[in-house]
Design a protein around this motif. Structure first.
Motif, PDB file in Angstrom:
ATOM      1  N   TRP A 141       0.831  -1.194   0.000  1.00 38.59           N
ATOM      2  CA  TRP A 141       0.000   0.000   0.000  1.00 38.59           C
ATOM      3  C   TRP A 141       0.867   1.246   0.000  1.00 38.59           C
ATOM      4  N   ARG A 142       0.423   2.244  -0.776  1.00 37.06           N
ATOM      5  CA  ARG A 142       1.121   3.515  -0.812  1.00 37.06           C
ATOM      6  C   ARG A 142       0.730   4.341   0.413  1.00 37.06           C
ATOM      7  N   PRO A 143       1.570   5.317   0.777  1.00 32.76           N
ATOM      8  CA  PRO A 143       1.198   6.175   1.914  1.00 32.76           C
ATOM      9  C   PRO A 143      -0.132   6.880   1.703  1.00 32.76           C
ATOM     10  N   TRP A 146      -0.676  12.561 -10.152  1.00 29.81           N
ATOM     11  CA  TRP A 146      -2.057  12.144  -9.885  1.00 29.81           C
ATOM     12  C   TRP A 146      -2.201  10.633 -10.064  1.00 29.81           C
ATOM     13  N   ALA A 147      -1.643  10.117 -11.171  1.00 25.45           N
ATOM     14  CA  ALA A 147      -1.752   8.678 -11.431  1.00 25.45           C
ATOM     15  C   ALA A 147      -0.953   7.863 -10.411  1.00 25.45           C
ATOM     16  N   ARG A 148       0.230   8.346 -10.028  1.00 26.29           N
ATOM     17  CA  ARG A 148       1.102   7.582  -9.125  1.00 26.29           C
ATOM     18  C   ARG A 148       0.604   7.569  -7.680  1.00 26.29           C
ATOM     19  N   LYS A 149       0.000   8.664  -7.251  1.00 28.12           N
ATOM     20  CA  LYS A 149      -0.310   8.782  -5.831  1.00 28.12           C
ATOM     21  C   LYS A 149      -1.794   8.740  -5.487  1.00 28.12           C
ATOM     22  N   LEU A 150      -2.669   9.072  -6.440  1.00 28.32           N
ATOM     23  CA  LEU A 150      -4.071   9.224  -6.084  1.00 28.32           C
ATOM     24  C   LEU A 150      -5.010   8.269  -6.814  1.00 28.32           C
ATOM     25  N   MET A 151      -4.656   7.853  -8.025  1.00 28.06           N
ATOM     26  CA  MET A 151      -5.538   6.923  -8.736  1.00 28.06           C
ATOM     27  C   MET A 151      -5.419   5.527  -8.154  1.00 28.06           C
ATOM     28  N   ALA A 152      -6.423   4.690  -8.429  1.00 28.78           N
ATOM     29  CA  ALA A 152      -6.450   3.338  -7.867  1.00 28.78           C
ATOM     30  C   ALA A 152      -5.208   2.557  -8.259  1.00 28.78           C
ATOM     31  N   ASP A 153      -4.657   1.789  -7.304  1.00 36.16           N
ATOM     32  CA  ASP A 153      -3.425   1.024  -7.509  1.00 36.16           C
ATOM     33  C   ASP A 153      -3.753  -0.460  -7.452  1.00 36.16           C
ATOM     34  N   VAL A 154      -4.344  -0.978  -8.535  1.00 38.49           N
ATOM     35  CA  VAL A 154      -4.747  -2.381  -8.581  1.00 38.49           C
ATOM     36  C   VAL A 154      -4.306  -2.986  -9.903  1.00 38.49           C
ATOM     37  N   GLU A 155      -4.112  -4.310  -9.889  1.00 41.78           N
ATOM     38  CA  GLU A 155      -3.772  -5.050 -11.102  1.00 41.78           C
ATOM     39  C   GLU A 155      -5.056  -5.424 -11.836  1.00 41.78           C
ATOM     40  N   ILE A 156      -5.074  -5.217 -13.158  1.00 43.35           N
ATOM     41  CA  ILE A 156      -6.233  -5.603 -13.959  1.00 43.35           C
ATOM     42  C   ILE A 156      -5.764  -6.489 -15.109  1.00 43.35           C
ATOM     43  N   MET A 157      -6.661  -7.299 -15.618  1.00 45.91           N
ATOM     44  CA  MET A 157      -6.354  -8.214 -16.715  1.00 45.91           C
ATOM     45  C   MET A 157      -7.518  -8.202 -17.680  1.00 45.91           C
ATOM     46  N   GLU A 158      -7.206  -8.192 -18.982  1.00 44.83           N
ATOM     47  CA  GLU A 158      -8.243  -8.159 -20.004  1.00 44.83           C
ATOM     48  C   GLU A 158      -7.917  -9.192 -21.074  1.00 44.83           C
ATOM     49  N   TYR A 159      -8.883 -10.025 -21.420  1.00 47.56           N
ATOM     50  CA  TYR A 159      -8.719 -11.027 -22.470  1.00 47.56           C
ATOM     51  C   TYR A 159      -9.083 -10.416 -23.810  1.00 47.56           C
ATOM     52  N   ARG A 160      -8.305 -10.766 -24.840  1.00 45.84           N
ATOM     53  CA  ARG A 160      -8.586 -10.288 -26.170  1.00 45.84           C
ATOM     54  C   ARG A 160      -9.455 -11.292 -26.914  1.00 45.84           C
ATOM     55  N   HIS A 161     -10.347 -10.773 -27.726  1.00 49.79           N
ATOM     56  CA  HIS A 161     -11.245 -11.635 -28.482  1.00 49.79           C
ATOM     57  C   HIS A 161     -10.984 -11.453 -29.970  1.00 49.79           C
ATOM     58  N   PRO A 162     -11.074 -12.506 -30.737  1.00 48.49           N
ATOM     59  CA  PRO A 162     -10.778 -12.401 -32.166  1.00 48.49           C
ATOM     60  C   PRO A 162     -11.843 -11.663 -32.960  1.00 48.49           C
ATOM     61  N   ALA A 163     -13.040 -11.516 -32.427  1.00 47.83           N
ATOM     62  CA  ALA A 163     -14.130 -10.862 -33.149  1.00 47.83           C
ATOM     63  C   ALA A 163     -14.751  -9.802 -32.251  1.00 47.83           C
ATOM     64  N   ALA A 164     -15.825  -9.223 -32.753  1.00 50.06           N
ATOM     65  CA  ALA A 164     -16.505  -8.178 -31.986  1.00 50.06           C
ATOM     66  C   ALA A 164     -16.990  -8.742 -30.656  1.00 50.06           C
ATOM     67  N   SER A 165     -16.920  -7.921 -29.656  1.00 51.92           N
ATOM     68  CA  SER A 165     -17.343  -8.347 -28.326  1.00 51.92           C
ATOM     69  C   SER A 165     -18.851  -8.498 -28.265  1.00 51.92           C
ATOM     70  N   SER A 166     -19.293  -9.318 -27.354  1.00 53.15           N
ATOM     71  CA  SER A 166     -20.723  -9.502 -27.158  1.00 53.15           C
ATOM     72  C   SER A 166     -21.297  -8.299 -26.423  1.00 53.15           C
ATOM     73  N   GLU A 167     -22.612  -8.241 -26.381  1.00 54.26           N
ATOM     74  CA  GLU A 167     -23.259  -7.140 -25.685  1.00 54.26           C
ATOM     75  C   GLU A 167     -22.891  -7.147 -24.204  1.00 54.26           C
ATOM     76  N   GLU A 168     -22.741  -8.347 -23.659  1.00 51.81           N
ATOM     77  CA  GLU A 168     -22.361  -8.436 -22.243  1.00 51.81           C
ATOM     78  C   GLU A 168     -20.969  -7.850 -22.025  1.00 51.81           C
ATOM     79  N   ASP A 169     -20.036  -8.163 -22.966  1.00 57.36           N
ATOM     80  CA  ASP A 169     -18.688  -7.627 -22.833  1.00 57.36           C
ATOM     81  C   ASP A 169     -18.666  -6.110 -22.999  1.00 57.36           C
ATOM     82  N   ARG A 170     -19.497  -5.616 -23.915  1.00 58.92           N
ATOM     83  CA  ARG A 170     -19.551  -4.163 -24.101  1.00 58.92           C
ATOM     84  C   ARG A 170     -20.085  -3.477 -22.855  1.00 58.92           C
ATOM     85  N   ALA A 171     -21.121  -4.071 -22.294  1.00 59.18           N
ATOM     86  CA  ALA A 171     -21.658  -3.498 -21.059  1.00 59.18           C
ATOM     87  C   ALA A 171     -20.614  -3.532 -19.957  1.00 59.18           C
ATOM     88  N   ALA A 172     -19.844  -4.647 -19.919  1.00 58.64           N
ATOM     89  CA  ALA A 172     -18.794  -4.751 -18.902  1.00 58.64           C
ATOM     90  C   ALA A 172     -17.702  -3.701 -19.134  1.00 58.64           C
TER      91      ALA A 172
END
Length: 362
Positions: free
Chosen positions: A37-39, A109-135
């Motif tokens: 955790w950052r200060p 701002w990005a280093r000290k104040l924005m959220a500091d979490v790891e995210i992961m995104e899967y790539r899809h070979p075609a257009a995303s579904s409506e559920e993925d777009r909503a997500a």
């Protein structure tokens, strides 16, 4: 047919060290390191201090922009500092400070104040579904929320102020593009200034480019094309002296012409231009009506004049109408006559603006 023997991945000739770990263990997933955790994540005072730092950087950017505008009006363009132009030096320093303030502020701002979490995104070979777009939309909303721009008005307002002020110098500096056409017409700084007129006047001789010698009709044969200029370039200055500097460039950039001689019975003169030629000699602007390139590539059998930039082609025997290419209108024609000494002269200035089209032309 015999079945191939099952192997453990090693060659029979390769010795196996029983003390080495199994191959699967060599590429084990190391996992994520323990999150630290950052200060600013755990200390509200540190968070407020970082917020003030970011706002201060954005404010510094705004101050530099204001100084840039002030220096534009207070520092003379001829002032120097150590051999350098003072105005340009101050402009550069202030603009650098304005951009650095915004850039460093966003980084902090990005280093000290924005959220500091790891995210992961899967790539899809075609257009995303409506559920993925909503997500995705939800993820963007979450990102805006995590950035804190909604609940940090000090950071948000200082950033918007700095960015808004940074656009003002561009508006102010537009003054240096030069006077408007109406101002030039009312008070021309040079002969032929403005969009509507050139240096050509009634009785001005047509002279050869570079050398400045006048042209007699007998000097041209059928099929000849000569690059020419108004005589004013060579004796149009004060006391009959040749033009120099900006005045010369303004006059030459708009007054350059081509003179061509065609069999008179091959000429189709537009209505009202029947007396604009002399024994089959025609004169047109050398400036292409597409984007203003100088042209003189002539095909004598077809009377076509080709622009080397974008291949606009004009028929000089038919009022210089466009027969090919992106140009939208014919080359302006200069009406010719012969003076008392037998030299080609202009009957008047061009009856339309030369050069590329602009927003005021029909």
């Amino acid at each position: 047919m015999s079945t191939p023997p099952v192997t453990d991945g090693h060659s029979h000739d390769e010795p196996v060290d029983e003390h080495l770990p199994a191959r699967d263990d060599l590429y084990a997933n190391p996992g994520l390191e323990e999150h630290h955790w950052r200060p600013t994540d755990v200390d509200p005072k540190a968070e407020k201090r970082a917020e003030r730092q970011v706002a201060a950087l954005f404010t510094l950017s705004a101050v530099c922009t204001i100084l840039l505008l002030v220096s534009y009006f207070t520092i003379d363009a001829d002032d120097t500092v150590g051999g350098l132009g003072a105005q340009n030096l101050v402009f550069g320093l202030c603009l650098a400070g304005a951009l650095l303030g915004i850039g460093i502020g966003i980084i902090q701002w990005a280093r000290k104040l924005m959220a500091d979490v790891e995210i992961m995104e899967y790539r899809h070979p075609a257009a995303s579904s409506e559920e993925d777009r909503a997500a995705t939309i939800q993820a963007l909303s979450d990102g805006l929320e995590e950035s804190g721009i909604g609940r940090r008005p000090l950071v948000r307002n200082s950033l918007l102020g700095a960015l808004g002020l940074l656009g003002l110098p561009a508006v102010v500096f537009l003054r240096d593009l030069g006077p408007t056409n109406a101002q030039v017409v009312a008070n021309p700084p040079f002969p032929g200034s403005g969009l509507e007129h050139t240096v050509w006047t009634k009785g001005m001789r047509v002279v050869r480019d570079v050398v400045g010698s006048p042209i007699r009709p007998s000097d041209l044969e059928i099929g000849d094309l000569v690059n020419a200029e108004p005589e004013a370039l060579f004796n149009g200055g004060e006391d009959g002296e040749p033009m120099e500097g900006v005045a010369l460039q303004v006059a030459k950039s708009k007054g350059a012409v081509v003179v061509v001689r065609i069999e008179p019975d091959e000429i189709t003169a537009p209505p009202g231009r029947e007396n604009w030629s002399v024994d089959g000699i025609l004169c047109y602007s050398k400036i292409c009506t597409h984007v203003g390139c100088p042209i003189s590539l002539y095909e004598r059998t077809t009377h076509h004049l080709l622009c080397p930039c974008h291949q606009s082609t004009f028929d000089l025997a038919d009022g210089a109408r466009v027969v090919f290419g992106p140009a939208a209108r014919p080359l302006p024609q200069l009406a010719l006559a012969v003076d008392s000494e037998g030299y080609l002269v202009a009957q008047a200035d061009f009856d339309e603006p030369v050069g590329p089209s602009y927003w005021e032309r029909g």
